[in-house]
Design a protein around this motif. Structure first.
Motif, PDB file in Angstrom:
ATOM      1  N   GLY A  59       0.856  -1.183   0.000  1.00 21.33           N
ATOM      2  CA  GLY A  59       0.000   0.000   0.000  1.00 21.33           C
ATOM      3  C   GLY A  59       0.894   1.236   0.000  1.00 21.33           C
ATOM      4  O   GLY A  59       2.108   1.140  -0.259  1.00 21.33           O
ATOM      5  N   GLY A  62       3.978   1.087   2.353  1.00 19.31           N
ATOM      6  CA  GLY A  62       5.026   0.209   1.832  1.00 19.31           C
ATOM      7  C   GLY A  62       5.747   0.821   0.642  1.00 19.31           C
ATOM      8  O   GLY A  62       6.984   0.750   0.540  1.00 19.31           O
ATOM      9  N   LEU A  80       7.045  -7.439  -0.667  1.00 21.10           N
ATOM     10  CA  LEU A  80       6.199  -8.636  -0.703  1.00 21.10           C
ATOM     11  C   LEU A  80       4.742  -8.245  -0.495  1.00 21.10           C
ATOM     12  O   LEU A  80       4.424  -7.563   0.482  1.00 21.10           O
ATOM     13  CB  LEU A  80       6.618  -9.620   0.402  1.00 21.10           C
ATOM     14  N   ALA A  93      -8.263   5.510  -1.952  1.00 23.63           N
ATOM     15  CA  ALA A  93      -8.448   6.772  -1.217  1.00 23.63           C
ATOM     16  C   ALA A  93      -9.033   7.847  -2.118  1.00 23.63           C
ATOM     17  O   ALA A  93      -8.577   8.054  -3.248  1.00 23.63           O
ATOM     18  CB  ALA A  93      -7.133   7.229  -0.615  1.00 23.63           C
ATOM     19  N   SER A  94     -10.041   8.547  -1.572  1.00 24.97           N
ATOM     20  CA  SER A  94     -10.847   9.380  -2.460  1.00 24.97           C
ATOM     21  C   SER A  94     -10.839  10.874  -2.151  1.00 24.97           C
ATOM     22  O   SER A  94     -11.118  11.688  -3.031  1.00 24.97           O
ATOM     23  CB  SER A  94     -12.292   8.880  -2.432  1.00 24.97           C
ATOM     24  N   GLY A  96      -8.211  12.697  -0.299  1.00 25.03           N
ATOM     25  CA  GLY A  96      -6.915  13.327  -0.456  1.00 25.03           C
ATOM     26  C   GLY A  96      -6.013  13.195   0.749  1.00 25.03           C
ATOM     27  O   GLY A  96      -6.296  12.443   1.677  1.00 25.03           O
ATOM     28  N   THR A 261       1.398  -3.544   6.604  1.00 27.10           N
ATOM     29  CA  THR A 261       0.338  -4.438   6.132  1.00 27.10           C
ATOM     30  C   THR A 261      -1.078  -3.883   6.284  1.00 27.10           C
ATOM     31  O   THR A 261      -2.050  -4.612   6.061  1.00 27.10           O
ATOM     32  CB  THR A 261       0.423  -5.782   6.876  1.00 27.10           C
ATOM     33  N   ASN A 286     -13.808  -1.604   3.605  1.00 27.74           N
ATOM     34  CA  ASN A 286     -12.623  -2.467   3.453  1.00 27.74           C
ATOM     35  C   ASN A 286     -13.014  -3.830   2.887  1.00 27.74           C
ATOM     36  O   ASN A 286     -13.947  -4.464   3.395  1.00 27.74           O
ATOM     37  CB  ASN A 286     -11.989  -2.715   4.827  1.00 27.74           C
ATOM     38  N   ARG A 289     -10.381  -9.133   4.606  1.00 30.26           N
ATOM     39  CA  ARG A 289      -9.012  -9.660   4.626  1.00 30.26           C
ATOM     40  C   ARG A 289      -8.516  -9.674   6.068  1.00 30.26           C
ATOM     41  O   ARG A 289      -8.834  -8.761   6.837  1.00 30.26           O
ATOM     42  CB  ARG A 289      -8.068  -8.832   3.752  1.00 30.26           C
ATOM     43  N   ALA A 502       4.865   1.292   9.538  1.00 29.10           N
ATOM     44  CA  ALA A 502       4.245   2.562   9.125  1.00 29.10           C
ATOM     45  C   ALA A 502       2.868   2.280   8.548  1.00 29.10           C
ATOM     46  O   ALA A 502       2.582   1.163   8.100  1.00 29.10           O
ATOM     47  CB  ALA A 502       5.116   3.252   8.070  1.00 29.10           C
ATOM     48  N   GLY A 503       2.024   3.316   8.562  1.00 36.85           N
ATOM     49  CA  GLY A 503       0.694   3.204   7.967  1.00 36.85           C
ATOM     50  C   GLY A 503      -0.318   2.685   8.971  1.00 36.85           C
ATOM     51  O   GLY A 503      -0.142   2.784  10.187  1.00 36.85           O
ATOM     52  N   GLU A 504      -1.399   2.114   8.435  1.00 37.70           N
ATOM     53  CA  GLU A 504      -2.543   1.757   9.289  1.00 37.70           C
ATOM     54  C   GLU A 504      -2.228   0.621  10.262  1.00 37.70           C
ATOM     55  O   GLU A 504      -2.945   0.435  11.238  1.00 37.70           O
ATOM     56  CB  GLU A 504      -3.739   1.409   8.388  1.00 37.70           C
ATOM     57  N   GLY A 517      -7.964  12.438   5.633  1.00 39.67           N
ATOM     58  CA  GLY A 517      -6.757  12.875   4.913  1.00 39.67           C
ATOM     59  C   GLY A 517      -5.467  12.601   5.656  1.00 39.67           C
ATOM     60  O   GLY A 517      -4.382  12.756   5.092  1.00 39.67           O
ATOM     61  N   SER A 518      -5.579  12.162   6.922  1.00 39.53           N
ATOM     62  CA  SER A 518      -4.344  11.964   7.699  1.00 39.53           C
ATOM     63  C   SER A 518      -3.813  10.539   7.625  1.00 39.53           C
ATOM     64  O   SER A 518      -2.746  10.269   8.165  1.00 39.53           O
ATOM     65  CB  SER A 518      -4.569  12.339   9.176  1.00 39.53           C
ATOM     66  N   SER A 519      -4.550   9.653   6.964  1.00 46.12           N
ATOM     67  CA  SER A 519      -4.000   8.303   6.839  1.00 46.12           C
ATOM     68  C   SER A 519      -3.003   8.236   5.684  1.00 46.12           C
ATOM     69  O   SER A 519      -1.890   7.728   5.846  1.00 46.12           O
ATOM     70  CB  SER A 519      -5.108   7.274   6.617  1.00 46.12           C
ATOM     71  N   LEU A 520      -3.390   8.781   4.533  1.00 45.06           N
ATOM     72  CA  LEU A 520      -2.408   8.838   3.443  1.00 45.06           C
ATOM     73  C   LEU A 520      -1.175   9.571   3.935  1.00 45.06           C
ATOM     74  O   LEU A 520      -0.032   9.211   3.623  1.00 45.06           O
ATOM     75  CB  LEU A 520      -3.000   9.553   2.218  1.00 45.06           C
TER      76      LEU A 520
HETATM   77  P1  FAD Z   1      -2.897  -0.628   2.689  1.00 41.96           P
HETATM   78  O1  FAD Z   1      -2.958   0.393   1.635  1.00 41.96           O
HETATM   79  O2  FAD Z   1      -4.166  -1.282   3.047  1.00 41.96           O
HETATM   80  O3  FAD Z   1      -1.819  -1.698   2.223  1.00 41.96           O
HETATM   81  C1  FAD Z   1      -1.482  -2.822   2.995  1.00 41.96           C
HETATM   82  C2  FAD Z   1      -1.066  -3.941   2.060  1.00 41.96           C
HETATM   83  O4  FAD Z   1      -0.472  -4.988   2.816  1.00 41.96           O
HETATM   84  C3  FAD Z   1      -2.242  -4.559   1.319  1.00 41.96           C
HETATM   85  O5  FAD Z   1      -1.997  -4.507  -0.057  1.00 41.96           O
HETATM   86  C4  FAD Z   1      -2.292  -5.989   1.841  1.00 41.96           C
HETATM   87  O6  FAD Z   1      -2.711  -6.918   0.866  1.00 41.96           O
HETATM   88  C5  FAD Z   1      -0.851  -6.224   2.262  1.00 41.96           C
HETATM   89  N1  FAD Z   1      -0.680  -7.267   3.275  1.00 41.96           N
HETATM   90  C6  FAD Z   1      -1.400  -7.442   4.409  1.00 41.96           C
HETATM   91  N2  FAD Z   1      -0.917  -8.492   5.101  1.00 41.96           N
HETATM   92  C7  FAD Z   1       0.110  -8.993   4.392  1.00 41.96           C
HETATM   93  C8  FAD Z   1       1.008 -10.084   4.603  1.00 41.96           C
HETATM   94  N3  FAD Z   1       0.935 -10.857   5.678  1.00 41.96           N
HETATM   95  N4  FAD Z   1       1.972 -10.327   3.665  1.00 41.96           N
HETATM   96  C9  FAD Z   1       2.067  -9.527   2.554  1.00 41.96           C
HETATM   97  N5  FAD Z   1       1.234  -8.487   2.316  1.00 41.96           N
HETATM   98  C10 FAD Z   1       0.274  -8.210   3.229  1.00 41.96           C
HETATM   99  N6  FAD Z   1      -7.141   8.051   3.849  1.00 41.96           N
HETATM  100  C11 FAD Z   1      -6.784   9.320   3.591  1.00 41.96           C
HETATM  101  O7  FAD Z   1      -5.884   9.858   4.229  1.00 41.96           O
HETATM  102  N7  FAD Z   1      -7.416  10.026   2.599  1.00 41.96           N
HETATM  103  C12 FAD Z   1      -8.407   9.487   1.862  1.00 41.96           C
HETATM  104  O8  FAD Z   1      -8.928  10.135   0.968  1.00 41.96           O
HETATM  105  C13 FAD Z   1      -8.820   8.160   2.138  1.00 41.96           C
HETATM  106  N8  FAD Z   1      -9.835   7.592   1.439  1.00 41.96           N
HETATM  107  C14 FAD Z   1     -10.158   6.284   1.671  1.00 41.96           C
HETATM  108  C15 FAD Z   1     -11.148   5.668   0.908  1.00 41.96           C
HETATM  109  C16 FAD Z   1     -11.442   4.330   1.097  1.00 41.96           C
HETATM  110  C17 FAD Z   1     -12.513   3.684   0.275  1.00 41.96           C
HETATM  111  C18 FAD Z   1     -10.734   3.568   2.068  1.00 41.96           C
HETATM  112  C19 FAD Z   1     -11.024   2.120   2.294  1.00 41.96           C
HETATM  113  C20 FAD Z   1      -9.756   4.173   2.835  1.00 41.96           C
HETATM  114  C21 FAD Z   1      -9.463   5.531   2.651  1.00 41.96           C
HETATM  115  N9  FAD Z   1      -8.485   6.161   3.403  1.00 41.96           N
HETATM  116  C22 FAD Z   1      -8.134   7.447   3.138  1.00 41.96           C
HETATM  117  C23 FAD Z   1      -7.706   5.415   4.368  1.00 41.96           C
HETATM  118  C24 FAD Z   1      -6.392   5.027   3.740  1.00 41.96           C
HETATM  119  O9  FAD Z   1      -6.575   4.759   2.384  1.00 41.96           O
HETATM  120  C25 FAD Z   1      -5.764   3.807   4.388  1.00 41.96           C
HETATM  121  O10 FAD Z   1      -5.874   3.866   5.756  1.00 41.96           O
HETATM  122  C26 FAD Z   1      -4.301   3.770   4.028  1.00 41.96           C
HETATM  123  O11 FAD Z   1      -4.185   3.841   2.649  1.00 41.96           O
HETATM  124  C27 FAD Z   1      -3.642   2.527   4.544  1.00 41.96           C
HETATM  125  O12 FAD Z   1      -2.417   2.385   3.885  1.00 41.96           O
HETATM  126  P2  FAD Z   1      -1.415   1.234   4.281  1.00 41.96           P
HETATM  127  O13 FAD Z   1      -0.289   1.329   3.334  1.00 41.96           O
HETATM  128  O14 FAD Z   1      -1.145   1.293   5.721  1.00 41.96           O
HETATM  129  O15 FAD Z   1      -2.259  -0.089   4.035  1.00 41.96           O
END
Ligand code: FAD
Ligand code: SIN
Length: 543
Positions: A59, A62, A80, A93-94, A96, A261, A286, A289, A502-504, A517-520
Motif C-alpha cells: 500500500g 510500503g 512482498l 483513497a478518495s 486526499g 500491512t 474495506n 481480509r 508505518a501506515g494503518e 486525509g491523515s491516513s495517506l
Molecule cells: P494498505 O494500503 O491497506 O496496504 C497494505 C497492504 O499490505 C495490502 O496490499 C495488503 O494486501 C498487504 N498485506 C497485508 N498483510 C500482508 C502479509 N501478511 N503479507 C504480505 N502483504 C500483506 N485516507 C486518507 O488519508 N485520505 C483518503 O482520501 C482516504 N480515502 C479512503 C477511501 C477508502 C474507500 C478507504 C477504504 C480508505 C481511505 N483512506 C483514506 C484510508 C487510507 O486509504 C488507508 O488507511 C491507508 O491507505 C492505509 O495504507 P497502508 O499502506 O497502511 O495499508
C-alpha cells in the motif's frame, strides 16, 4: 684452507648471506602481501552481499518506505504483497492527503495554516487527554502527532516532485482550514499517488523487486544478547489457475523488515469481532481480509488503541444492491465542497464535525426499517447543490455512472427538503446562524448566487448514505523513528531491533478519531522514516 677460500667464505658470510636473507625476506613479504591481497579479494567475493530491505505490504506506506529506502542508499528492496496486485486500501483513497502549510493552500483567503497540530490533538480526544492517560503516554502521542503534522508539507512536496497533482485543496470534517490535497482531474488521489510511486520504483531496475501473491506468515528472529532481533521473513507464494489455488512451500528472505500491512477494518470475523463485536452488523469500505497484527505480536510487539475503530458516516447504499457488505465510500470531500446531510428532508448535524460525531448523530436516528442483507443501515441522504457538484465533478461523474447518486431538479424535491434548502441558503449568505454550528460551506451557491427561476430549474446531486466501518486507529506501538516497540505506549521504549512499521498497521497517533486525509499522510511520513531507517541499518552494516 687457502687464503682465496677464506676470502670467499668471508664474502659469502658478510655479503651474500645477508643479501640472500634480504631477498628472501622481501620474497616472503611479497608473497605474504600477495597472500593478504588474495585473502582480501576472496573476502570481497565470498562475503555475503548486503541484504535487501524487505517491505511487507504494497500500500502507500510500503511504497513510500520502498522508495525512500532506495533513496537513502539501500542497495536493494524486496516488496512482498499478499494480493495479486499492489495498492491495498491506499489505491481507493478518495478525498486526499493533508498537508500544512503548503503552496496550494489559499493563505490569502484563510491565513497561513498553523492549526493542523491543534486540530489533530483535539480529534484524538480522550485517548490523549483522558484523566487516566499518563504524562509519558501523552508525550509519546504528541511526539508522533508533531512528526505527522510538521512533516506534512514536505510529504506533499515529496509527492508533487514525483509528479502527482495535488493542487486542489478541500476542508474536511474536524479541520479548521482547507488542507486536504487532491488532483484536479478525474483520477482519485489514492490511485494517482500509488501509481506514480509504483512507476518510479519500476524505474529502479535491478534494485527493486515487487513480489505479488506473496503472503508473509512470520518474522524470523535471532537472539541477540537479551533481546530478540528480527532478521527476515518467512513467506508463501500462491498460484491460481481456473480450478484451484496452490501455496508454495514456505520460503525465507533475510534483511531488515519494514512492516506495512494495513489495518483490520476488513477482518470482520477476526480482529474486528475481537475488539469491536458491536460493529459486526455494519457494512465496510474495506475488502474482507485478515489483519497481520499477530505476526508482529509474535515477536513481542505491543498493540494500542485496538478498540478505536473509525465508523465513517457516509458509505453509499447502492439502490441496486442495498445489502452489499462492502460499499463505495461517499468521500468526505463531498461534504467539504458543500454537501449537506438530510434525514426525512431535514438537516440534523454539522456536516463538518469530526467523523465520530457525525456517525454518532446518524446512528442516533432510527435505523432503516428493514435489515438489508442482515446489515444495520440508516436512511440518510447526501445532497450537493450545483456549486458543490461542480467542485466535486471528477468524483460525481463516477458516482452518477455507478448509479450511487442521481440528479434532481430543485422543483422536483419534496416541500420539506425545499424548505431546508431555503433555510440553509440564508445561513450560507450570513443572514442566519446555523443552529447546528456549521461555519464552512464549501462552494454552495443554491439560493445564494443561483436564485429565482434558475434555482427551481437547478439540479442537485443526491444519494443514500449510511455509516460504515472504515479505518482502525489501533495497531502496533511504534516511535518517532518508526521502530516497532515491545513496550506499552508511555513505558520506557524497547524497540525490537530489525523491524520498523508505518501506515494503518501502527497505533498510537490518532486516538479516538483520525482526521480525514491523515491516513495517506501517515503512510508517507512514517513510511519514509521507516524506509530510511531500514536503509541506514544496511548501509552501516547493522542489518
Ligand atoms: P494498505 O494500503 O491497506 O496496504 C497494505 C497492504 O499490505 C495490502 O496490499 C495488503 O494486501 C498487504 N498485506 C497485508 N498483510 C500482508 C502479509 N501478511 N503479507 C504480505 N502483504 C500483506 N485516507 C486518507 O488519508 N485520505 C483518503 O482520501 C482516504 N480515502 C479512503 C477511501 C477508502 C474507500 C478507504 C477504504 C480508505 C481511505 N483512506 C483514506 C484510508 C487510507 O486509504 C488507508 O488507511 C491507508 O491507505 C492505509 O495504507 P497502508 O499502506 O497502511 O495499508
Ligand atoms: C473519504 O474520502 O471520506 C475518506 C478520507 C479518509 O479516510 O481520510
Amino acid at each position: 684452507m687457502t687464503r682465496r677460500r677464506i676470502i670467499s667464505l668471508v664474502f659469502l658470510s658478510i655479503v651474500l648471506i645477508p643479501i640472500t636473507a634480504i631477498l628472501y625476506q622481501r620474497l616472503i613479504s611479497a608473497l605474504s602481501s600477495l597472500g593478504q591481497a588474495s585473502i582480501v579479494r576472496m573476502a570481497s567475493t565470498t562475503a555475503n552481499p548486503p541484504p535487501p530491505v524487505i517491505v511487507v505490504g504494497a500500500g502507500l506506506a510500503g511504497l513510500s518506505a520502498a522508495y525512500s529506502a532506495l533513496e537513502a542508499g539501500a542497495p536493494s528492496v524486496r516488496l512482498l504483497e499478499r494480493a495479486p496486485k499492489p495498492g491495498g486500501n491506499s489505491i481507493k483513497a478518495s478525498s486526499g492527503i493533508n498537508g500544512a502549510p503548503t503552496r496550494f493552500q489559499n493563505a490569502a483567503k484563510y491565513g497561513v495554516d498553523e492549526s493542523f497540530w491543534d486540530d489533530t490533538v483535539r480529534s484524538a480526544g480522550t485517548r490523549l487527554r483522558g484523566a487516566d492517560v499518563s504524562e509519558k503516554a501523552k508525550t509519546h502521542r504528541q511526539g508522533l502527532i508533531s512528526i505527522l503534522t510538521d512533516r506534512s508539507a514536505s510529504a506533499i512536496d515529496f509527492l508533487v516532485d514525483l509528479g502527482v497533482d495535488l493542487s486542489v485543496v478541500a476542508q474536511l470534517g474536524g479541520h479548521s482550514k482547507p488542507r486536504t490535497h487532491r488532483g484536479g482531474g478525474k483520477t482519485p488521489p489514492g490511485a494517482a499517488i500509488v501509481t506514480t510511486l509504483l512507476n518510479k520504483l519500476k524505474e529502479k531496475e535491478g534494485q527493486f523487486e515487487l513480489i505479488t501473491n506473496a503472503e508473509v506468515t512470520k518474522l524470523l528472529t535471532e537472539q541477540s544478547g537479551s533481546t530478540q532481533r528480527v532478521i527476515g521473513v518467512e513467506y508463501q507464494t500462491t498460484t491460481t489457475d481456473s480450478s484451484s489455488t496452490t501455496a508454495s512451500t514456505p520460503q525465507t528472505l533475510h534483511g531488515p523488515v519494514v512492516f506495512t500491512t494495513g489495518g483490520f477494518g476488513g477482518d470482520t470475523h477476526g480482529l474486528l469481532a475481537k475488539y469491536r463485536p458491536d460493529l459486526a452488523g455494519l457494512p465496510s469500505t474495506n475488502d474482507p481480509r485478515p489483519g497481520a497484527h499477530g505476526i508482529l505480536s509474535a515477536v513481542g510487539a505491543r498493540l494500542v488503541d485496538m478498540d478505536s475503530v473509525q465508523v465513517h458516516p457516509t458509505g453509499f447504499v447502492d439502490p441496486s444492491s442495498p445489502g452489499a457488505r462492502v460499499k463505495f465510500l461517499a468521500a468526505e470531500m463531498l461534504r467539504g465542497e458543500g454537501g449537506i446531510l438530510l434525514h426525512a428532508g431535514k438537516r440534523f448535524v454539522n456536516e463538518m464535525e469530526t467523523r465520530d460525531r457525525v456517525s454518532e448523530a446518524i446512528m442516533g436516528l432510527p435505523p432503516a426499517a428493514e435489515e438489508e442483507g442482515g446489515l444495520k443501515q440508516w436512511d440518510v441522504q447526501i445532497l450537493l447543490d450545483p456549486g458543490a457538484c461542480d467542485a466535486a465533478a471528477g468524483h460525481i461523474g463516477f458516482y452518477l455512472w455507478k448509479g450511487l447518486m442521481q440528479k434532481k431538479k430543485v422543483k422536483e424535491l419534496d416541500e420539506t427538503t425545499r424548505q431546508t434548502l431555503r433555510e440553509y441558503a440564508a445561513v450560507v449568505k450570513g443572514e442566519a446562524k446555523d443552529p447546528l454550528g456549521r461555519a464552512a460551506f464549501g462552494h454552495w451557491k443554491l439560493g445564494v448566487s443561483i436564485t429565482g427561476q434558475e434555482e427551481e430549474e437547478a439540479e442537485v446531486c443526491v444519494g443514500r448514505v449510511t455509516p460504515i466501518v472504515h479505518f482502525t486507529m489501533g495497531g502496533a506501538v511504534f516511535n518517532e523513528k518508526a521502530q516497532v516497540l515491545a513496550s506499552e505506549i508511555g513505558e520506557e521504549e524497547k524497540p525490537i531491533p530489525g523491524v520498523w512499521a508505518a501506515g494503518e498497521i501502527t497505533g498510537g497517533i490518532h486516538g479516538d478519531n483520525r482526521l480525514g486525509g491523515s491516513s495517506l499522510l501517515e503512510c508517507v511520513v512514517f513510511g519514509r522514516i521507516a524506509g530510511q531507517q531500514a536503509a541506514k541499518a544496511v548501509v552501516e552494516g547493522k542489518a
